[in-house]
Write an enzyme that holds these catalytic residues in place. Structure first.
Site, PDB file in Angstrom:
ATOM      1  N   THR B  77       0.832  -1.204   0.000  1.00 16.47           N
ATOM      2  CA  THR B  77       0.000   0.000   0.000  1.00 16.47           C
ATOM      3  C   THR B  77       0.867   1.256   0.000  1.00 16.47           C
ATOM      4  O   THR B  77       0.590   2.214  -0.718  1.00 16.47           O
ATOM      5  CB  THR B  77      -0.938  -0.003   1.220  1.00 16.47           C
ATOM      6  OG1 THR B  77      -1.917  -1.023   1.034  1.00 16.47           O
ATOM      7  CG2 THR B  77      -1.658   1.337   1.378  1.00 16.47           C
ATOM      8  N   ASN B 156      -6.439  -8.634  -8.134  1.00 18.21           N
ATOM      9  CA  ASN B 156      -6.378  -9.443  -6.911  1.00 18.21           C
ATOM     10  C   ASN B 156      -7.632 -10.261  -6.655  1.00 18.21           C
ATOM     11  O   ASN B 156      -7.591 -11.248  -5.945  1.00 18.21           O
ATOM     12  CB  ASN B 156      -6.091  -8.545  -5.710  1.00 18.21           C
ATOM     13  CG  ASN B 156      -7.061  -7.377  -5.605  1.00 18.21           C
ATOM     14  OD1 ASN B 156      -7.326  -6.681  -6.591  1.00 18.21           O
ATOM     15  ND2 ASN B 156      -7.600  -7.151  -4.430  1.00 18.21           N
ATOM     16  N   SER B 204       4.599  -6.366  -2.994  1.00 19.62           N
ATOM     17  CA  SER B 204       4.354  -6.590  -1.570  1.00 19.62           C
ATOM     18  C   SER B 204       5.007  -7.895  -1.125  1.00 19.62           C
ATOM     19  O   SER B 204       4.897  -8.913  -1.809  1.00 19.62           O
ATOM     20  CB  SER B 204       2.841  -6.652  -1.352  1.00 19.62           C
ATOM     21  OG  SER B 204       2.566  -7.091  -0.050  1.00 19.62           O
ATOM     22  N   HIS B 206       4.355  -9.870   1.606  1.00 19.12           N
ATOM     23  CA  HIS B 206       3.578 -10.952   2.212  1.00 19.12           C
ATOM     24  C   HIS B 206       2.711 -11.716   1.217  1.00 19.12           C
ATOM     25  O   HIS B 206       2.011 -12.654   1.597  1.00 19.12           O
ATOM     26  CB  HIS B 206       2.758 -10.439   3.397  1.00 19.12           C
ATOM     27  CG  HIS B 206       1.554  -9.636   3.038  1.00 19.12           C
ATOM     28  ND1 HIS B 206       0.273 -10.132   3.166  1.00 19.12           N
ATOM     29  CD2 HIS B 206       1.436  -8.397   2.540  1.00 19.12           C
ATOM     30  CE1 HIS B 206      -0.577  -9.195   2.773  1.00 19.12           C
ATOM     31  NE2 HIS B 206       0.101  -8.135   2.394  1.00 19.12           N
ATOM     32  N   THR B 242      14.604   4.288   8.776  1.00 16.95           N
ATOM     33  CA  THR B 242      15.605   3.215   8.836  1.00 16.95           C
ATOM     34  C   THR B 242      15.057   1.976   8.143  1.00 16.95           C
ATOM     35  O   THR B 242      13.940   1.551   8.420  1.00 16.95           O
ATOM     36  CB  THR B 242      15.962   2.908  10.301  1.00 16.95           C
ATOM     37  OG1 THR B 242      16.481   4.092  10.882  1.00 16.95           O
ATOM     38  CG2 THR B 242      16.986   1.794  10.392  1.00 16.95           C
ATOM     39  N   CYS B 331     -20.998  -7.594   2.898  1.00 17.14           N
ATOM     40  CA  CYS B 331     -20.854  -7.824   4.324  1.00 17.14           C
ATOM     41  C   CYS B 331     -19.413  -8.006   4.734  1.00 17.14           C
ATOM     42  O   CYS B 331     -19.054  -7.784   5.874  1.00 17.14           O
ATOM     43  CB  CYS B 331     -21.664  -9.036   4.725  1.00 17.14           C
ATOM     44  SG  CYS B 331     -23.392  -8.617   4.806  1.00 17.14           S
TER      45      CYS B 331
END
Lengths: 148, 401
Positions: B77, B156, B204, B206, B242, B331
């Protein structure tokens, strides 16, 4: 997320089905919004003698439908029509804020079934406005705590 | 995997477990080699060396022209935000036209939306029903003042691949920069930034069996860019803070494993996915595969519509049965609208509420797919039996089809 009681009612919903010779039928919701609920009731001595529901919707929609039928069974029509969305949510041990509108759908379905019975018998409806069909109804604003 | 006992994990597009080989590579940089890569003494130099080695390995994998084009960031992101804000507002620019596809991840849509409130004009370009952004549709919305175009490499939710090289050419022909979110495609298909012709690309950790908390921005040399994180000037002033050395090492190692295994892993996943699609369509009446006519798709994602069932209800029942999958129902999102991706490819909301996304990965096996379908069949039957509109829905569907 969901309370244990919500999950329990979702996994094992009570009073599922349709009463074929129902005295009152209430249908609310809209498949475009993802939630539709139908309640059928059998009335004796102005009490809800039997009640069944069918629901298309999420976990909260199914759990609130299930609990509202359990709460209403045996009640007088007046008491059942007065069940509030907050009572439904409280009975389930609470609902996530974004799901509070599901409890509105459950009480609306019940009110509509009761009014259907009363009107069929030439009596005045007592359910009051159907909240979920108010054009100004914003499901995320039904509750003060419902800031999403 | 031992960690996943008890759950059949079929949501690899949401996140992945960290591969033990990746853990092994990164742990020393959390413990004995913990130095700040910006320190001059030995511990710092050691960390710096590991960071730069990781940068080179990532650059090589995606065929960047130079390691310096790789910017380590905090997540996918952040990388998307940095690209959208950083390129659009480079050199003090405060207006102009930006094009994003309508089915971008929110990490692109929200920055674009924010730009539209700051003086930029934003066009949300709709994909077609095949789940693809067509080059002629981009051509039609390009303007002389278009400064940036962003179209994701692979979606995605529905897994469709976009014709990035062609789209980038169209953007460049009108003088606009081109960014692509490749969080879902890295490691799963060949990602060659030079062949694709992108100016910026987001990745990304992960999603590729590295931990959460590390992302990468590929930023082609010479691309005007205004850094979004200001501070000590790390990452050649493009991203202060860092560096997450262990995360960078993990990212590089994870990508290396993806690259090594892809020749056998991609076809294995594609055939698993085909098996899944075939079984779902055969055993669940009226089920559909979304964007079925896509010309090119990722090997590991299948997105279904199960008419007459609501997605969250299916997901919760599947969870109780030990399966983890995703849905695009309203939902699941906390809003009332179902997935913007499914709506953007023309699915009506009442069907989009009944979507299920299954995404496969390194530890998915045939037995998992078979067990998943075995579990799904009775759940669908149960939910349909409870649906007061089921007959009507199916009648409308049959008429429509």
């Amino acid at each position: 997320m969901y309370s244990e009681k919500v999950m329990e009612h979702f996994a094992n919903p009570r009073n599922v089905g349709v009463i074929e010779d129902a005295d009152g039928v209430g249908e609310v919701g809209n498949p475009v919004c993802g939630d539709v609920m139908k309640i059928t009731i059998k009335v004796a001595d102005d009490r809800i003698h039997d009640i069944k529901f069918q629901t298309l919707g999420c976990g909260a929609a199914i759990a609130t439908s299930s609990i509202v039928t359990e709460m209403a069974k045996g009640m007088t029509l007046a008491d059942a029509a007065a069940i509030t969305k907050q009572q439904v949510a409280d009975e389930l041990g609470g609902l996530p804020p974004a799901k509070m509108h599901c409890s509105v759908l459950a009480t609306d379905g019940l009110k509509r079934a009761i009014d259907d019975y009363l009107v069929k018998h030439g009596r005045e409806p007592i359910g009051g406005p159907i909240l979920s069909e108010d054009p100004d109804f914003d499901p995320h604003e039904v509750d003060e705590e419902c800031e999403v | 995997m031992k960690e996943m006992e008890g759950t059949t994990y079929l949501d690899y597009s949401a996140t992945t477990p960290v591969d033990p080989r990746v853990v092994e590579a990164m742990v020393p940089y959390l413990t004995e080699r913990f130095g700040n890569p910006n320190s001059l003494y030995r511990l710092g130099r050691e960390a710096h060396g590991a960071l730069e080695d990781a940068r080179e390995r990532v650059a090589r994998s995606i065929n960047a022209a130079a390691a310096s084009e790789i910017v380590f960031m905090g997540c996918g992101t952040e990388s998307d935000n940095a690209a959208i804000f950083g390129i659009a507002t480079a050199n003090g620019r405060s207006s102009g036209h930006v094009v994003v596809s309508a089915f971008e991840h929110h990490a692109v849509l929200e920055p674009a939306h924010a730009l539209s409130k700051r003086g930029f004009e934003v066009t949300e370009l709709k994909p077609r029903t095949d789940g693809t952004v067509h080059p002629e549709d981009l051509e039609a919305v390009m303007r002389d003042d278009t400064v940036l175009v962003s179209v994701m490499h692979g979606n995605n939710e529905i897994g469709t691949l976009q014709p990035i090289a062609e789209l980038a050419r169209i953007a460049h022909a009108r003088g606009a920069a081109f960014h692509s979110d490749a969080a879902q495609t890295l490691g799963k298909v060949d990602v060659d930034v030079q062949a694709l012709g992108v100016d910026a690309m987001s990745f990304s950790g992960h999603k590729i069996y590295a931990p959460k908390g590390v992302g990468v921005l590929y930023l082609k040399r010479g691309t005007p860019f205004a850094p979004q994180m200001l501070g000590g000037g790390q990452e050649s002033r493009r991203r202060s803070g860092t560096q997450n050395v262990a995360g960078a090492v993990a990212f590089a190692r994870a990508l290396e494993i993806m690259d090594e295994e892809r020749p056998t892993e991609a076809p294995r996943l594609a055939s698993l996915r085909d098996r899944l699609v075939e079984q779902v369509l055969a055993r669940i009446e009226h089920a559909r595969l979304n964007a079925a006519e896509a010309p090119e798709r990722l090997p590991h994602i299948a997105n279904f519509v199960i008419p007459g069932c609501e997605g969250e209800a299916m997901l919760l029942h599947l969870d109780a049965a030990g399966f983890a999958v995703a849905t695009g129902s309203a939902c699941s999102s906390g809003s009332l609208k179902p997935s913007h991706v499914l709506l953007s490819i023309g699915l009506p909301p009442e069907l989009a509420h009944g979507s299920l996304r299954v995404s496969l990965g390194r530890w998915s096996a045939e037995a998992d797919v078979d067990a998943f379908v075995d579990a799904l069949v009775p759940i669908v039957e149960k939910l349909r039996a409870m649906n007061p509109l089921y007959e009507k829905t199916i009648a409308a569907l049959t008429r429509g089809a």
